[in-house]
Scaffold this motif. Structure first.
Motif, PDB file in Angstrom:
ATOM      1  N   ASP A  87       1.346  -1.303  -0.215  1.00  0.00           N
ATOM      2  CA  ASP A  87       0.218  -0.513   0.368  1.00  0.00           C
ATOM      3  C   ASP A  87       1.019   1.212  -0.249  1.00  0.00           C
ATOM      4  N   TYR A  88       0.476   2.451  -0.629  1.00  0.00           N
ATOM      5  CA  TYR A  88       1.557   3.887  -0.744  1.00  0.00           C
ATOM      6  C   TYR A  88       2.042   4.339   0.189  1.00  0.00           C
ATOM      7  N   ARG A  89       0.650   3.844   1.062  1.00  0.00           N
ATOM      8  CA  ARG A  89       0.621   4.398   2.506  1.00  0.00           C
ATOM      9  C   ARG A  89       1.267   4.396   3.648  1.00  0.00           C
ATOM     10  N   GLU A  90       1.879   2.251   2.935  1.00  0.00           N
ATOM     11  CA  GLU A  90       3.032   2.396   3.803  1.00  0.00           C
ATOM     12  C   GLU A  90       4.187   2.978   4.379  1.00  0.00           C
ATOM     13  N   PRO A  91       4.858   2.555   5.204  1.00  0.00           N
ATOM     14  CA  PRO A  91       6.610   2.712   5.333  1.00  0.00           C
ATOM     15  C   PRO A  91       7.001   2.172   3.752  1.00  0.00           C
ATOM     16  N   LEU A  92       8.330   2.457   3.002  1.00  0.00           N
ATOM     17  CA  LEU A  92       8.397   2.758   2.227  1.00  0.00           C
ATOM     18  C   LEU A  92       9.400   1.308   2.549  1.00  0.00           C
ATOM     19  N   ASP A  93      10.639   1.328   3.650  1.00  0.00           N
ATOM     20  CA  ASP A  93      11.231  -0.331   3.518  1.00  0.00           C
ATOM     21  C   ASP A  93      10.060  -1.301   3.642  1.00  0.00           C
ATOM     22  N   LEU A  94       8.694  -0.754   4.429  1.00  0.00           N
ATOM     23  CA  LEU A  94       8.008  -2.102   4.408  1.00  0.00           C
ATOM     24  C   LEU A  94       7.644  -2.447   2.631  1.00  0.00           C
ATOM     25  N   ARG A  95       7.979  -1.499   2.013  1.00  0.00           N
ATOM     26  CA  ARG A  95       6.701  -1.809   0.021  1.00  0.00           C
ATOM     27  C   ARG A  95       8.496  -2.227  -0.256  1.00  0.00           C
ATOM     28  N   LEU A  96       9.458  -1.910  -0.118  1.00  0.00           N
ATOM     29  CA  LEU A  96      10.337  -2.452  -0.688  1.00  0.00           C
ATOM     30  C   LEU A  96      11.588  -3.535  -0.092  1.00  0.00           C
ATOM     31  N   ASN A  97      10.490  -3.909   0.974  1.00  0.00           N
ATOM     32  CA  ASN A  97      11.021  -5.191   0.951  1.00  0.00           C
ATOM     33  C   ASN A  97      10.349  -6.881   0.543  1.00  0.00           C
ATOM     34  N   GLY A  98       9.212  -6.643  -0.305  1.00  0.00           N
ATOM     35  CA  GLY A  98       7.926  -7.273  -1.079  1.00  0.00           C
ATOM     36  C   GLY A  98       7.072  -8.084   0.430  1.00  0.00           C
ATOM     37  N   SER A  99       7.050  -7.472   1.906  1.00  0.00           N
ATOM     38  CA  SER A  99       6.530  -8.370   2.004  1.00  0.00           C
ATOM     39  C   SER A  99       4.800  -7.122   2.283  1.00  0.00           C
ATOM     40  N   MET A 100       4.239  -8.234   1.618  1.00  0.00           N
ATOM     41  CA  MET A 100       2.575  -7.467   1.232  1.00  0.00           C
ATOM     42  C   MET A 100       1.886  -8.411   1.950  1.00  0.00           C
ATOM     43  N   THR A 101       0.284  -7.563   1.594  1.00  0.00           N
ATOM     44  CA  THR A 101      -1.407  -8.507   3.153  1.00  0.00           C
ATOM     45  C   THR A 101      -1.959  -8.479   1.026  1.00  0.00           C
ATOM     46  N   THR A 102      -2.920  -9.475   2.155  1.00  0.00           N
ATOM     47  CA  THR A 102      -3.531 -10.146   0.700  1.00  0.00           C
ATOM     48  C   THR A 102      -4.957  -8.916   0.678  1.00  0.00           C
ATOM     49  N   HIS A 103      -6.024  -9.005  -0.471  1.00  0.00           N
ATOM     50  CA  HIS A 103      -7.024  -8.478  -0.630  1.00  0.00           C
ATOM     51  C   HIS A 103      -7.803  -8.821   0.236  1.00  0.00           C
ATOM     52  N   ALA A 104      -9.238  -7.650   0.750  1.00  0.00           N
ATOM     53  CA  ALA A 104     -10.209  -8.951   1.789  1.00  0.00           C
ATOM     54  C   ALA A 104     -11.071  -9.598   0.871  1.00  0.00           C
ATOM     55  N   GLY A 105     -10.947 -11.277   1.438  1.00  0.00           N
ATOM     56  CA  GLY A 105     -11.999 -11.723   0.926  1.00  0.00           C
ATOM     57  C   GLY A 105     -10.948 -13.059  -0.012  1.00  0.00           C
ATOM     58  N   LEU A 106      -9.240 -13.053   0.089  1.00  0.00           N
ATOM     59  CA  LEU A 106      -9.079 -13.629  -0.449  1.00  0.00           C
ATOM     60  C   LEU A 106      -8.250 -13.909   0.774  1.00  0.00           C
ATOM     61  N   ASP A 107      -7.848 -15.636   0.809  1.00  0.00           N
ATOM     62  CA  ASP A 107      -7.495 -15.929   2.509  1.00  0.00           C
ATOM     63  C   ASP A 107      -5.944 -16.804   1.177  1.00  0.00           C
TER      64      ASP A 107
END
Length: 542
Positions: free
Chosen positions: A345-365
Motif C-alpha cells: 500500500d502506497y501509504r505504508e512505510p517505504l522500507d515495508l514496500r521495498l522488502n516484498g512483504s505484502m498483504t492480501t486483499h479483503a475476501g481472499l485467503d
C-alpha cells in the motif's frame, strides 16, 4: 468483516459506462495509434459493439485479438465485453503452431488482427499458413469454428473484412438491440481467456470473470493511490493480465488515463513518460533496469509519483531514488488469480514496500503449505503459496484434469514458494519448479539473485541449477553489468562467498551483454528453462 465477493463485480460495461459519464473529458487512452477521451471511448465502443452484433456474434462466443497495445485493442475488448463475448488475446510473439492451437482449442469464432505488427511480423501471412481458407471462404477445414476474420490494415485477405466493411455491419443495429444484448451480461460471465506462459507444452487458457478482474483492478487502484487526474504509463502487453487487469482496468476504475506503447523500448518509454507527464508506472526488474541504464536517462524530466512493480528491493530503491516514484508498491500474483493476490500500500512505510512483504486483499485467503503433505507451514517457514477467494479463475478452458490438479478443495495451488508472517504478510521466494537441490540443500534462485544484485557493478542477475555429477545440481549465474562498470566472474563469485552459504554460491558465473538472445517472455521476463538449456550447452554439462 471480510468481503466474500468481488468489491467491484461489474460487469465491465456498467463500470465503463459509469466512469465515462463521470469523466467524459478525461483522456482514457493514449497509444501510438491515437488518443481518446472517456466520452470518445464510449462512442467507439458502441460503434464496434453494434458491428459485432451485425457480424452475428452472441453472448458466450469467443473472439480473438492479435495485435499490439493500442487504442484499437482496448476498444475491441470493451465492445466485446459489453456484449458478453469472451476475449482470447493472443501473444504477438506466437508463431504458426501456437496460433493454430490457440484458435482451435479456445473455440475462436471471430479473429480481429492487424495485417502487420511492428512493420516486420506478417500476421496475415502467418494466418494464411494456419488456415488457407482466409484467402477464399471461411470457415475452412483446418479451423472449422473460425467463421470471421477482421483485418486492420492494407492487406485484407479474400475471406476477411476490412475495418470499414466491419463497421458498416453495425449501421442497421438499433439502440434497443444493443441495450438488450448488454442487459444479458452477468458479473460471473467469463470476460477473458488468458494464456499462461507455456514452456514445455502448449499454454493453458485461464478463464477469468468480469467480477474477478474488476475486483482486483479496484483493490490495486486503491492501494496504488490512483486518482482520476493520474496519467499511468504501462507498456505491459494487453495480451497479458499485467496489461489487461493491472493496466487498462486499474486506470479505468478510477477514471485515470492509461498511456501505453506497442512494445517496450527503454528510450521510448522514458520519452513517453516525460512528454505525457505520467505520474504512475509499472514494470519488472528487466524493464526498470533497462530504463535506468539508458544513456539518455538523465535528460528526461519525469513526474512519477508511484505505481507498482514485481522487482527486487535494490531495483525498487533505484526506482524511488532515481525515477522519483516514492509511492511505488510491490505486487505478487499469477494469471490464475486475475492476476493479483497480495499488494503493498502506497501509504505504508517505504522500507515495508521495498522488502516484498505484502498483504492480501479483503475476501481472499492465503496459506503457505508443505508442498508434499499440503499441511500449513509454521509462520516464516517457506512452503507453497495457496489461495482461495473471489479472484480465482473459473478453470482452464476445456482442461478439466489440469483444473482439478490446480484448484483443490477450493484452493489454488500456485506452484510458487513463499513465507507467511504471523501478522499475515506474504513474501514471494520463487517458483517451486525453479528451486534446485545442491547436495540435498534447497536453493532458491531469487535468494542468490538478490545477493548478486547488491554488488554495485551488477545490473541484472539470473540464477539456475545446472547438472553436477557429485552434488546433483549446482548454481550457475548469468549477469549483466551496469554501463561503465567492470567486474570479473571471480570477483563476483568471491562477493557471493562472503555473503551466503557455500552451497548457494554460483559454481559458474557468466557475464553477458543481454538476455534477449537467450529468451524473454512477452512480458519481458527471462525464461529460466531456456536459460538452463543455454547454460548446459554453453558449459558442456549435457
Amino acid at each position: 468483516m471480510t468481503v466474500s465477493t468481488s468489491p467491484l463485480p461489474g460487469p465491465l460495461w456498467s463500470v465503463l459506462n459509469d466512469i465515462a459519464r463521470q469523466h467524459p473529458d478525461n483522456d482514457a487512452l493514449i497509444a501510438e495509434d491515437g488518443r481518446l477521451s472517456y466520452g470518445q471511448l464510449l462512442e467507439q465502443v458502441d460503434s464496434v459493439a453494434r458491428a459485432m452484433l451485425g457480424l452475428g456474434l452472441q453472448r458466450g462466443e469467443h473472439i480473438g485479438l492479435l495485435m499490439g497495445n493500442s487504442v484499437q485493442w482496448a476498444v475491441l475488448w470493451y465492445a466485446a465485453a459489453s456484449l458478453g463475448l469472451v476475449c482470447v488475446p493472443f501473444n504477438t510473439r506466437f508463431r504458426g503452431e501456437e496460433l493454430s492451437y490457440g484458435l482451435a482449442h479456445e473455440d475462436v469464432r471471430a479473429l480481429f488482427c492487424v495485417d502487420t505488427f511492428l512493420d516486420k511480423i506478417d500476421f496475415v501471412g502467418m494466418l494464411g499458413d494456419v488456415e488457407p481458407a482466409i484467402n477464399t471462404t471461411l470457415p475452412g477445414k483446418k479451423l472449422p469454428l473460425l467463421q470471421h476474420l477482421v483485418v486492420f490494415g492494407q492487406r485484407v485477405p479474400g475471406a476477411a473484412l476490412s475495418e470499414a466493411a466491419f463497421l458498416q455491419l453495425g449501421t442497421d443495429i438499433q439502440p434497443a438491440e444493443l441495450t438488450a444484448a448488454r442487459t444479458r451480461v452477468e458479473s460471473d460471465d467469463t470476460l477473458l481467456i488468458q494464456f499462461t506462459s507455456g514452456t514445455t507444452a502448449f499454454p493453458k487458457g485461464v478463464m477469468l470473470s468480469h467480477a474477478s478482474m474488476l475486483g482486483i483492478a479496484k483493490c490495486v487502484a486503491v492501494r496504488m493511490g490512483v486518482r482520476s487526474e493520474d496519467r499511468y504509463f504501462s507498456p505491459r502487453p494487453f495480451y497479458h493480465v499485467a496489461g489487461s487487469t493491472m493496466s487498462l482496468l486499474v486506470a479505468l476504475v478510477h477514471g485515470a488515463t492509461l498511456v501505453t506503447a506497442a512494445t517496450f523500448d527503454p528510450a521510448q518509454a522514458l520519452a513517453i513518460m516525460a512528454r505525457e507527464q505520467c505520474t504512475l508506472t509499472s514494470g519488472n526488474d528487466t524493464m526498470f533496469l533497462m530504463m535506468l541504464a539508458e544513456p539518455g536517462f538523465n535528460t528526461h524530466r519525469l513526474c512519477l509519483r508511484g505505481g507498482w512493480a514485481a522487482a527486487s528491493p535494490q531495483i525498487l530503491h533505484d526506482v524511488v531514488e532515481k525515477m522519483g516514484a516514492k509511492d511505488i508498491c510491490n505486487a505478487y500474483g499469477l494469471s490464475e488469480a486475475s492476476p493479483n493476490l497480495v499488494f503493498s500500500d502506497y501509504r505504508e512505510p517505504l522500507d515495508l514496500r521495498l522488502n516484498g512483504s505484502m498483504t492480501t486483499h479483503a475476501g481472499l485467503d492465503i496459506q503457505v503449505r508443505d508442498p508434499v503433505t499440503a499441511e500449513p507451514m509454521p509462520f516464516d517457514q517457506p512452503g507453497e503459496i495457496c489461495a482461495r477467494g473471489w479472484s480465482l479463475m473459473k478453470g482452464y478452458y476445456k482442461l478439466p484434469d489440469q483444473t482439478t490438479a490446480t484448484l483443490r478443495d477450493g484452493w489454488l495451488h500456485t506452484g510458487d514458494l513463499g513465507t507467511l508472517s504471523a501478522d499475515g504478510r506474504l513474501k514471494f521466494i520463487g517458483r517451486l519448479k525453479e528451486m534446485f537441490r545442491v547436495g540435498g540443500e534447497n536453493v532458491s534462485p531469487l535468494e542468490v539473485e538478490q545477493v548478486l544484485l547488491k554488488h554495485p557493478a551488477i545490473e541484472l542477475a539470473q540464477v539456475i541449477g545446472v547438472p553436477d555429477p557429485r552434488l546433483g545440481e549446482v548454481p550457475a549465474a548469468y549477469v549483466t553489468l551496469k554501463q561503465g562498470a567492470a567486474a570479473s566472474s571471480e570477483d563476483l563469485i568471491a562477493f557471493c562467498k562472503a555473503r551466503c552459504a557455500n552451497f548457494k554460491v554460483p559454481r559458474y558465473l557468466c557475464i553477458v551483454e543481454d538476455f534477449e538472445s537467450i529468451g524473454m517472455t512477452g512480458s519481458s521476463k527471462i525464461q529460466k528453462n531456456r536459460l538452463r538449456d543455454f547454460a548446459i550447452h554453453q558449459l558442456g554439462l549435457a
